[in-house]
Motif scaffolding. Structure first.
Motif, PDB file in Angstrom:
ATOM      1  N   SER A  96       0.833  -1.198   0.000  1.00  0.00           N
ATOM      2  CA  SER A  96       0.000   0.000   0.000  1.00  0.00           C
ATOM      3  C   SER A  96       0.872   1.255   0.000  1.00  0.00           C
ATOM      4  O   SER A  96       2.042   1.206   0.371  1.00  0.00           O
ATOM      5  N   ALA A 109      -2.487  -1.003  -3.451  1.00  0.00           N
ATOM      6  CA  ALA A 109      -2.340  -0.582  -4.845  1.00  0.00           C
ATOM      7  C   ALA A 109      -1.544  -1.581  -5.678  1.00  0.00           C
ATOM      8  O   ALA A 109      -1.664  -1.590  -6.908  1.00  0.00           O
ATOM      9  N   TYR A 110      -0.731  -2.382  -5.017  1.00  0.00           N
ATOM     10  CA  TYR A 110       0.164  -3.265  -5.755  1.00  0.00           C
ATOM     11  C   TYR A 110       0.008  -4.704  -5.260  1.00  0.00           C
ATOM     12  O   TYR A 110      -0.114  -4.948  -4.054  1.00  0.00           O
TER      13      TYR A 110
END
Length: 121
Positions: A96, A109-110
């Motif tokens: 994050s 996010a990843y």
């Protein structure tokens, strides 16, 4: 852009142990592990704040799994002990852009590509 690469999955018998690794390229903050069993939704397993001082475990793994971070290697680990057949799933590492402990997948996010863990009875 952050890239995450997991490793360490495999097949073990119930009661056994595995350690998953997640190597990150780029700056990461809060890190987490999720898992997805066949035919089921992806669920939260554990998360660590950016400092590592705060962690949060799903009830199903509390006391059996441990998250840790090696900041020099930019790697997060998931030590899994006393594995059960219900732990069988694809395990995903997530990163994050926020420093606090996060349990919802939408906050990450990843994502890594996932690594299979199979526990036989």
């Amino acid at each position: 852009q952050v890239q995450l690469v997991e490793s360490g999955g495999g097949s073990v018998q119930a009661g056994g142990s595995l350690r998953l690794s997640c190597a990150a390229s780029g700056r990461t903050y809060s890190m987490g592990w999720f898992r997805q069993a066949p035919g089921k939704e992806r669920v939260f397993v554990v998360a660590s704040s950016w400092s590592g001082r705060n962690t949060y475990y799903a009830d199903s793994v509390e006391g059996r799994f441990t998250i840790s971070r090696d900041y020099a290697k930019n790697t997060v680990y998931l030590q899994m002990s006393n594995l059960k057949p219900e732990d069988t799933a694809v395990y995903y590492c997530a990163a994050s852009n926020r420093p606090t402990v996060l349990t919802a997948a939408v906050n990450y996010a990843y994502w890594g590509q996932g690594t299979q863990v199979t526990v036989s009875s």
